[in-house]
Motif scaffolding. Structure first.
Motif, PDB file in Angstrom:
ATOM      1  N   ILE A 133      98.387   5.582  24.901  1.00  0.00           N
ATOM      2  CA  ILE A 133      98.657   4.342  23.785  1.00  0.00           C
ATOM      3  C   ILE A 133      99.942   3.614  24.675  1.00  0.00           C
ATOM      4  O   ILE A 133      99.807   2.241  24.615  1.00  0.00           O
ATOM      5  CB  ILE A 133      98.957   4.445  22.520  1.00  0.00           C
ATOM      6  CG1 ILE A 133      99.070   3.141  21.682  1.00  0.00           C
ATOM      7  CG2 ILE A 133     100.461   5.246  22.430  1.00  0.00           C
ATOM      8  CD1 ILE A 133      97.870   2.466  21.599  1.00  0.00           C
ATOM      9  N   HIS A 134     100.920   4.350  25.572  1.00  0.00           N
ATOM     10  CA  HIS A 134     101.924   3.852  26.220  1.00  0.00           C
ATOM     11  C   HIS A 134     101.351   2.827  27.289  1.00  0.00           C
ATOM     12  O   HIS A 134     101.689   1.797  27.615  1.00  0.00           O
ATOM     13  CB  HIS A 134     102.920   4.635  26.618  1.00  0.00           C
ATOM     14  CG  HIS A 134     103.991   4.276  27.096  1.00  0.00           C
ATOM     15  ND1 HIS A 134     104.879   3.550  26.689  1.00  0.00           N
ATOM     16  CD2 HIS A 134     104.415   4.304  28.629  1.00  0.00           C
ATOM     17  CE1 HIS A 134     105.935   3.183  27.493  1.00  0.00           C
ATOM     18  NE2 HIS A 134     105.612   3.522  28.709  1.00  0.00           N
ATOM     19  N   ASP A 135     100.372   3.478  27.955  1.00  0.00           N
ATOM     20  CA  ASP A 135      99.727   2.678  28.973  1.00  0.00           C
ATOM     21  C   ASP A 135      98.835   1.358  28.662  1.00  0.00           C
ATOM     22  O   ASP A 135      99.241   0.539  29.503  1.00  0.00           O
ATOM     23  CB  ASP A 135      98.644   3.502  29.778  1.00  0.00           C
ATOM     24  CG  ASP A 135      99.362   4.984  30.473  1.00  0.00           C
ATOM     25  OD1 ASP A 135     100.393   4.739  30.913  1.00  0.00           O
ATOM     26  OD2 ASP A 135      98.500   5.893  30.678  1.00  0.00           O
ATOM     27  N   THR A 136      98.426   1.384  27.643  1.00  0.00           N
ATOM     28  CA  THR A 136      97.724   0.165  27.243  1.00  0.00           C
ATOM     29  C   THR A 136      98.777  -0.742  26.770  1.00  0.00           C
ATOM     30  O   THR A 136      98.523  -2.132  26.760  1.00  0.00           O
ATOM     31  CB  THR A 136      96.915   0.510  26.039  1.00  0.00           C
ATOM     32  OG1 THR A 136      97.417   1.091  24.904  1.00  0.00           O
ATOM     33  CG2 THR A 136      95.488   1.332  26.407  1.00  0.00           C
ATOM     34  N   ASP A 137      99.928  -0.326  26.011  1.00  0.00           N
ATOM     35  CA  ASP A 137     100.922  -1.500  25.868  1.00  0.00           C
ATOM     36  C   ASP A 137     101.473  -2.034  27.012  1.00  0.00           C
ATOM     37  O   ASP A 137     101.778  -3.286  27.156  1.00  0.00           O
ATOM     38  CB  ASP A 137     102.039  -0.731  25.011  1.00  0.00           C
ATOM     39  CG  ASP A 137     101.534  -0.071  23.606  1.00  0.00           C
ATOM     40  OD1 ASP A 137     100.504  -0.403  23.121  1.00  0.00           O
ATOM     41  OD2 ASP A 137     102.277   0.564  23.192  1.00  0.00           O
ATOM     42  N   GLY A 138     101.682  -1.055  28.170  1.00  0.00           N
ATOM     43  CA  GLY A 138     102.100  -1.786  29.381  1.00  0.00           C
ATOM     44  C   GLY A 138     101.183  -2.816  30.052  1.00  0.00           C
ATOM     45  O   GLY A 138     101.513  -3.546  30.419  1.00  0.00           O
ATOM     46  N   MET A 139      99.746  -2.611  29.992  1.00  0.00           N
ATOM     47  CA  MET A 139      98.695  -3.134  30.339  1.00  0.00           C
ATOM     48  C   MET A 139      98.919  -4.639  29.592  1.00  0.00           C
ATOM     49  O   MET A 139      98.546  -5.745  30.374  1.00  0.00           O
ATOM     50  CB  MET A 139      97.424  -2.563  30.189  1.00  0.00           C
ATOM     51  CG  MET A 139      97.036  -1.736  31.272  1.00  0.00           C
ATOM     52  SD  MET A 139      95.414  -1.024  31.013  1.00  0.00           S
ATOM     53  CE  MET A 139      95.352   0.582  31.616  1.00  0.00           C
ATOM     54  N   ALA A 140      99.017  -4.549  28.373  1.00  0.00           N
ATOM     55  CA  ALA A 140      99.223  -5.826  27.641  1.00  0.00           C
ATOM     56  C   ALA A 140     100.293  -6.776  27.799  1.00  0.00           C
ATOM     57  O   ALA A 140      99.986  -7.934  28.245  1.00  0.00           O
ATOM     58  CB  ALA A 140      99.295  -5.643  26.328  1.00  0.00           C
ATOM     59  N   VAL A 141     101.544  -5.975  28.368  1.00  0.00           N
ATOM     60  CA  VAL A 141     102.434  -6.637  28.714  1.00  0.00           C
ATOM     61  C   VAL A 141     102.332  -7.270  30.124  1.00  0.00           C
ATOM     62  O   VAL A 141     102.754  -8.555  30.326  1.00  0.00           O
ATOM     63  CB  VAL A 141     103.982  -6.065  28.529  1.00  0.00           C
ATOM     64  CG1 VAL A 141     105.076  -6.473  29.136  1.00  0.00           C
ATOM     65  CG2 VAL A 141     104.288  -5.487  27.133  1.00  0.00           C
ATOM     66  N   ALA A 143      98.378  -8.940  24.484  1.00  0.00           N
ATOM     67  CA  ALA A 143      97.026  -8.867  25.401  1.00  0.00           C
ATOM     68  C   ALA A 143      96.205 -10.284  25.286  1.00  0.00           C
ATOM     69  O   ALA A 143      95.710 -10.578  25.971  1.00  0.00           O
ATOM     70  CB  ALA A 143      96.188  -7.577  24.894  1.00  0.00           C
ATOM     71  N   LEU A 144      96.266 -10.660  23.793  1.00  0.00           N
ATOM     72  CA  LEU A 144      95.509 -11.866  23.893  1.00  0.00           C
ATOM     73  C   LEU A 144      96.041 -13.109  24.423  1.00  0.00           C
ATOM     74  O   LEU A 144      95.422 -13.886  25.106  1.00  0.00           O
ATOM     75  CB  LEU A 144      95.112 -12.218  21.949  1.00  0.00           C
ATOM     76  CG  LEU A 144      94.151 -11.461  21.421  1.00  0.00           C
ATOM     77  CD1 LEU A 144      94.373 -11.402  20.072  1.00  0.00           C
ATOM     78  CD2 LEU A 144      92.953 -11.313  22.035  1.00  0.00           C
ATOM     79  N   LEU A 145      97.426 -13.309  24.338  1.00  0.00           N
ATOM     80  CA  LEU A 145      98.038 -14.277  25.119  1.00  0.00           C
ATOM     81  C   LEU A 145      97.630 -13.970  26.648  1.00  0.00           C
ATOM     82  O   LEU A 145      97.798 -15.247  27.490  1.00  0.00           O
ATOM     83  CB  LEU A 145      99.595 -13.848  24.992  1.00  0.00           C
ATOM     84  CG  LEU A 145     100.022 -14.651  23.672  1.00  0.00           C
ATOM     85  CD1 LEU A 145     101.344 -14.435  23.311  1.00  0.00           C
ATOM     86  CD2 LEU A 145      99.958 -16.249  23.546  1.00  0.00           C
ATOM     87  N   GLY A 146      97.901 -12.852  27.164  1.00  0.00           N
ATOM     88  CA  GLY A 146      97.566 -12.410  28.313  1.00  0.00           C
ATOM     89  C   GLY A 146      96.304 -13.035  28.945  1.00  0.00           C
ATOM     90  O   GLY A 146      95.908 -13.687  29.971  1.00  0.00           O
ATOM     91  N   LEU A 147      95.179 -12.584  28.260  1.00  0.00           N
ATOM     92  CA  LEU A 147      93.939 -13.184  28.358  1.00  0.00           C
ATOM     93  C   LEU A 147      93.816 -14.666  28.292  1.00  0.00           C
ATOM     94  O   LEU A 147      93.091 -15.334  29.269  1.00  0.00           O
ATOM     95  CB  LEU A 147      92.945 -12.473  27.260  1.00  0.00           C
ATOM     96  CG  LEU A 147      91.309 -12.930  27.309  1.00  0.00           C
ATOM     97  CD1 LEU A 147      90.981 -12.284  28.450  1.00  0.00           C
ATOM     98  CD2 LEU A 147      90.691 -12.312  26.126  1.00  0.00           C
ATOM     99  N   GLY A 148      94.626 -15.291  27.368  1.00  0.00           N
ATOM    100  CA  GLY A 148      94.417 -16.899  27.342  1.00  0.00           C
ATOM    101  C   GLY A 148      94.981 -17.471  28.340  1.00  0.00           C
ATOM    102  O   GLY A 148      94.712 -18.319  28.981  1.00  0.00           O
ATOM    103  N   LEU A 149      96.204 -16.884  29.006  1.00  0.00           N
ATOM    104  CA  LEU A 149      96.941 -17.299  30.079  1.00  0.00           C
ATOM    105  C   LEU A 149      96.299 -17.142  31.272  1.00  0.00           C
ATOM    106  O   LEU A 149      96.229 -18.020  32.166  1.00  0.00           O
ATOM    107  CB  LEU A 149      98.094 -16.762  30.148  1.00  0.00           C
ATOM    108  CG  LEU A 149      99.467 -17.288  29.183  1.00  0.00           C
ATOM    109  CD1 LEU A 149     100.489 -16.273  29.263  1.00  0.00           C
ATOM    110  CD2 LEU A 149      99.709 -18.491  29.537  1.00  0.00           C
ATOM    111  N   GLY A 150      95.374 -15.961  31.635  1.00  0.00           N
ATOM    112  CA  GLY A 150      94.701 -15.725  32.574  1.00  0.00           C
ATOM    113  C   GLY A 150      93.351 -16.700  32.606  1.00  0.00           C
ATOM    114  O   GLY A 150      93.186 -17.321  33.671  1.00  0.00           O
TER     115      GLY A 150
END
Length: 101
Positions: free
Chosen positions: A26-34, A73-80
């Motif tokens: 879960i820590h890895d996925t939080d880092g991926m989202a950020v 993560a959704l913000l990162g998806l939108g910005l991508g």
């Protein structure tokens, strides 16, 4: 505070063991989202042809794995996606395969 591992692990109860008290990864996925958010934001300024798809991939993986930072993560998806749209807009305005300021 204990600096070394105990010699006999059979005496630890499963409830107090730090390995079983949290979900693994879960820590890895939080880092991926950020990271997807930061790369997507940075991609609006520079290297959007590379950073946009990376931000989309990281956000997708983080959402698929069930991150606690779903909004990030959704913000990162939108910005991508916005990175790629900005690239297409500038490429069509310049009639080239790249863009510059």
């Amino acid at each position: 505070m204990q600096l070394t591992a105990p010699a006999d692990r059979t005496t630890e109860s499963p409830r107090t063991s730090p390995r079983t008290s949290r979900r693994t990864g879960i820590h890895d996925t939080d880092g991926m989202a950020v990271a997807s958010f930061v790369l997507g934001l940075l991609g609006l300024l520079v290297l959007n042809v590379f950073l946009g798809p990376i931000a989309i991939a990281l956000a997708g993986i983080a959402l698929w794995r069930g991150t606690a930072r779903r909004g990030r993560a959704l913000l990162g998806l939108g910005l991508g996606v916005a990175d790629l749209l900005v690239l297409v807009a500038f490429m069509s305005a310049d009639s080239t395969l790249s863009w510059s300021l």
